[in-house]
Write an enzyme that holds these catalytic residues in place. Structure first.
Site, PDB file in Angstrom:
ATOM      1  N   GLU A   1      25.148 -23.628   2.190  1.00 53.96           N
ATOM      2  CA  GLU A   1      23.724 -23.472   1.818  1.00 53.96           C
ATOM      3  C   GLU A   1      23.469 -22.076   1.247  1.00 53.96           C
ATOM      4  OE1 GLU A   1      20.714 -25.381   4.066  1.00 53.96           O
ATOM      5  OE2 GLU A   1      22.033 -27.035   4.636  1.00 53.96           O
TER       6      GLU A   1
ATOM      7  N   GLN B   1      33.409   0.418  29.947  1.00 55.40           N
ATOM      8  CA  GLN B   1      32.349   0.730  28.989  1.00 55.40           C
ATOM      9  C   GLN B   1      32.613   0.132  27.593  1.00 55.40           C
ATOM     10  OE1 GLN B   1      31.338   4.889  28.609  1.00 55.40           O
ATOM     11  NE2 GLN B   1      29.218   4.349  28.171  1.00 55.40           N
TER      12      GLN B   1
HETATM   13  C1  LIG Z   1      31.978 -27.417   6.035  1.00 55.78           C
HETATM   14  C2  LIG Z   1      31.221 -27.409   4.739  1.00 55.78           C
HETATM   15  C3  LIG Z   1      30.091 -28.187   4.609  1.00 55.78           C
HETATM   16  C4  LIG Z   1      29.386 -28.207   3.405  1.00 55.78           C
HETATM   17  N1  LIG Z   1      28.310 -29.047   3.262  1.00 55.78           N
HETATM   18  C5  LIG Z   1      27.740 -29.196   2.039  1.00 55.78           C
HETATM   19  C6  LIG Z   1      26.737 -30.209   1.812  1.00 55.78           C
HETATM   20  O1  LIG Z   1      26.346 -30.936   2.722  1.00 55.78           O
HETATM   21  N2  LIG Z   1      26.234 -30.355   0.555  1.00 55.78           N
HETATM   22  C7  LIG Z   1      26.642 -29.563  -0.485  1.00 55.78           C
HETATM   23  O2  LIG Z   1      26.143 -29.742  -1.598  1.00 55.78           O
HETATM   24  N3  LIG Z   1      27.587 -28.593  -0.311  1.00 55.78           N
HETATM   25  C8  LIG Z   1      28.148 -28.408   0.925  1.00 55.78           C
HETATM   26  N4  LIG Z   1      29.128 -27.462   1.105  1.00 55.78           N
HETATM   27  C9  LIG Z   1      29.532 -26.622   0.000  1.00 55.78           C
HETATM   28  C10 LIG Z   1      29.022 -25.197   0.104  1.00 55.78           C
HETATM   29  O3  LIG Z   1      27.620 -25.171   0.006  1.00 55.78           O
HETATM   30  C11 LIG Z   1      29.725 -24.360  -0.952  1.00 55.78           C
HETATM   31  O4  LIG Z   1      31.071 -24.220  -0.521  1.00 55.78           O
HETATM   32  C12 LIG Z   1      29.076 -23.011  -1.175  1.00 55.78           C
HETATM   33  O5  LIG Z   1      27.810 -23.150  -1.771  1.00 55.78           O
HETATM   34  C13 LIG Z   1      29.925 -22.084  -2.044  1.00 55.78           C
HETATM   35  O6  LIG Z   1      30.377 -22.734  -3.180  1.00 55.78           O
HETATM   36  P1  LIG Z   1      31.962 -22.681  -3.548  1.00 55.78           P
HETATM   37  O7  LIG Z   1      32.717 -23.069  -2.352  1.00 55.78           O
HETATM   38  O8  LIG Z   1      32.166 -23.466  -4.781  1.00 55.78           O
HETATM   39  O9  LIG Z   1      32.244 -21.142  -3.821  1.00 55.78           O
HETATM   40  P2  LIG Z   1      32.006 -20.338  -5.192  1.00 55.78           P
HETATM   41  O10 LIG Z   1      30.632 -20.563  -5.696  1.00 55.78           O
HETATM   42  O11 LIG Z   1      33.152 -20.601  -6.091  1.00 55.78           O
HETATM   43  O12 LIG Z   1      32.096 -18.830  -4.654  1.00 55.78           O
HETATM   44  C14 LIG Z   1      33.325 -18.196  -4.363  1.00 55.78           C
HETATM   45  C15 LIG Z   1      33.006 -16.732  -4.049  1.00 55.78           C
HETATM   46  O13 LIG Z   1      32.397 -16.098  -5.178  1.00 55.78           O
HETATM   47  C16 LIG Z   1      31.145 -15.542  -4.816  1.00 55.78           C
HETATM   48  N5  LIG Z   1      30.192 -15.647  -5.911  1.00 55.78           N
HETATM   49  C17 LIG Z   1      29.937 -16.730  -6.691  1.00 55.78           C
HETATM   50  N6  LIG Z   1      28.969 -16.445  -7.568  1.00 55.78           N
HETATM   51  C18 LIG Z   1      28.567 -15.181  -7.322  1.00 55.78           C
HETATM   52  C19 LIG Z   1      27.582 -14.301  -7.903  1.00 55.78           C
HETATM   53  N7  LIG Z   1      26.766 -14.689  -8.906  1.00 55.78           N
HETATM   54  N8  LIG Z   1      27.455 -13.057  -7.391  1.00 55.78           N
HETATM   55  C20 LIG Z   1      28.255 -12.650  -6.384  1.00 55.78           C
HETATM   56  N9  LIG Z   1      29.198 -13.429  -5.791  1.00 55.78           N
HETATM   57  C21 LIG Z   1      29.349 -14.670  -6.262  1.00 55.78           C
HETATM   58  C22 LIG Z   1      30.703 -16.360  -3.608  1.00 55.78           C
HETATM   59  O14 LIG Z   1      29.739 -15.657  -2.813  1.00 55.78           O
HETATM   60  C23 LIG Z   1      32.027 -16.572  -2.883  1.00 55.78           C
HETATM   61  O15 LIG Z   1      32.335 -15.431  -2.133  1.00 55.78           O
HETATM   62  C24 LIG Z   1      29.816 -27.400   2.322  1.00 55.78           C
HETATM   63  C25 LIG Z   1      30.962 -26.594   2.469  1.00 55.78           C
HETATM   64  C26 LIG Z   1      31.683 -26.615   3.643  1.00 55.78           C
HETATM   65  C27 LIG Z   1      32.945 -25.797   3.739  1.00 55.78           C
END
Ligand SMILES: Cc1cc2nc3c(=O)[nH]c(=O)nc-3n(C[C@H](O)[C@H](O)[C@H](O)COP(=O)(O)OP(=O)(O)OC[C@H]3O[C@@H](n4cnc5c(N)ncnc54)[C@H](O)[C@@H]3O)c2cc1C
Length: 379
Positions: free
Chosen positions: A359, A275
């Site tokens: 995204e 289960q």
């Molecule tokens: C495999 C992969 C493919 C990708 N492809 C693309 C692509 O094709 N084009 C592109 O442009 N990017 C791409 N990205 C990037 C991706 O979109 C970003 O990693 C994502 O948007 C988060 O940004 P960051 O990593 O800088 O995290 P940060 O913005 O630094 O966030 C870190 C943490 O803080 C939190 N946080 C930040 N601001 C806030 C807020 N105001 N309120 C609450 N929480 C918050 C976030 O939710 C997260 O938990 C890709 C990333 C990966 C890993």
């Protein structure tokens, strides 16, 4: 689903099960993009799914688009990622915001799959907050001089066309952004090393660097000053695709888990008879139905011409978190084998996790949804 949509599902499922499934493990392990599958993928029009037939696209509605991405992701999410990013965040903004000359010049090659697309927002200091993008596109005679360091670019190493968010009006710190189409081969354009990813390893994610790159003015999409608005609209569309991807990963995890639980015997009985195992499967199946309704609703709203930003955020939030839960339960059901590379469930687990991040992270989706609530409540 209509008859046409069921036929699309059958066709894509057959391709995924017969052509992608045999190589999915190897693509993941070798971090390799399957060039050998480009011809069948082109024949299926996977690179022009929603584009208008006049450019060579299939002109599919969004519900059909979701079905395609779901079926590819059920088997190999890294390849599905290439298809969804190409279609929804690279080709889409060119078709939606480009002028007739830009569409005529760029879309046929993209729809045929001869030119792969990418979308570049993220930079080392600009992730969730895209208004802190530092890329600068200085207007000069007939072109913009673009300097940008775009990181984490999906399809980065194979992209021929990249839609890039940059500051096109240095005088307007708040709204002075534009979307530029940068093409492989332009002077000063180069690709950084491949990212060594946890999951989605079939996708060649890499940095794209533009160093004093002269981008012709005719490659500016829409108007300078509208860059952020166009990028956000593009992300609304893109999120439906990522939600569909998460749905496919969750479905793949459930299918693999049921199959394993039916054949694995302990205490003289298939573990499917226990289960606790049944509960995990039942929870995933129920949540999967809920996710599917959310994702198809977002797609359907877009097809009806209604506002779908809120629905797309909810679909992405719920489906992505479910994908992680479904794959994690799947690992549990597989026991120790789930933690090894002998079964695909550990790949699903790794692939699922990023759908909660790119995204727009889950936190950003909650922000979008809560802002909608505040608007409705007059706040
Ligand atoms: C495999 C992969 C493919 C990708 N492809 C693309 C692509 O094709 N084009 C592109 O442009 N990017 C791409 N990205 C990037 C991706 O979109 C970003 O990693 C994502 O948007 C988060 O940004 P960051 O990593 O800088 O995290 P940060 O913005 O630094 O966030 C870190 C943490 O803080 C939190 N946080 C930040 N601001 C806030 C807020 N105001 N309120 C609450 N929480 C918050 C976030 O939710 C997260 O938990 C890709 C990333 C990966 C890993």
């Amino acid at each position: 689903m209509g008859r046409k949509q069921n036929a699309i599902r059958r066709t894509v499922r057959e391709f995924a099960e017969h052509r992608l499934a045999p190589v999915a493990h190897e693509l993941d392990q070798q971090a390799r993009f399957p060039w050998e599958l480009m011809e069948p993928m082109k024949t299926m029009n996977l690179f022009g799914l929603q584009a208008a037939p006049q450019w060579g696209g299939a002109g599919l509605d969004t519900v059909s688009y979701v079905i395609v991405i779901e079926e590819l992701s059920r088997v190999c999410a890294g390849v599905a990622l290439a298809v969804t990013v190409h279609n929804s965040v690279s080709l889409f903004p060119i078709e939606a915001f480009g002028d007739a000359e830009q569409k005529g010049r760029l879309l046929p090659g993209m729809c045929s799959g001869d030119r792969i697309g990418a979308f570049c927002l993220t930079e080392p200091n600009a992730g969730s907050d895209i208004s802190s993008v530092e890329a600068s596109a200085v207007p000069e005679d007939g072109h913009y001089r673009l300097n940008a360091n775009k990181v984490w670019v999906t399809n980065g190493a194979i992209a021929d066309v990249a839609v890039v968010l940059a500051r096109t009006d240095p005088g307007d710190r708040k709204r002075g952004f534009g979307l530029l189409v940068v093409e492989r081969g332009m002077q000063g354009f180069s690709v950084g090393p491949l990212e060594d990813l946890c999951g989605m390893r079939a996708n060649p994610v890499a940095a794209l660097i533009m160093n004093d790159c002269p981008v012709p003015r005719k490659n500016l999409l829409g108007r300078s000053g509208d860059g952020i608005r166009m990028a956000l609209q593009t992300l609304d569309v893109g999120r439906v695709g990522i939600a569909a991807q998460a749905l496919g990963i969750a479905q793949g995890s459930l299918d693999a888990s049921v199959e394993y639980a039916a054949q694995r015997r302990q205490f003289k009985s298939p573990i499917l008879q226990f289960q606790s195992v049944q509960n995990m499967l039942a929870d995933t199946a129920t949540e999967l139905d809920a996710a599917r309704l959310l994702v198809y609703r977002a797609a359907w709203l877009r097809d009806s011409g209604a506002a779908f930003s809120d629905a797309s955020a909810k679909a992405k939030l719920y489906a992505s978190e479910l994908a992680t839960r479904a794959a994690s339960r799947g690992v549990q059901i597989h026991g120790g084998y789930g933690y090894s590379k002998s079964y695909p469930i550990e790949r699903y687990w790794r692939d699922a996790r990023i759908t909660e991040i790119y995204e727009g992270t889950s936190e950003m989706q909650r922000l979008v949804i809560a802002r909608g609530l505040a608007r409705e409540g007059g706040g």
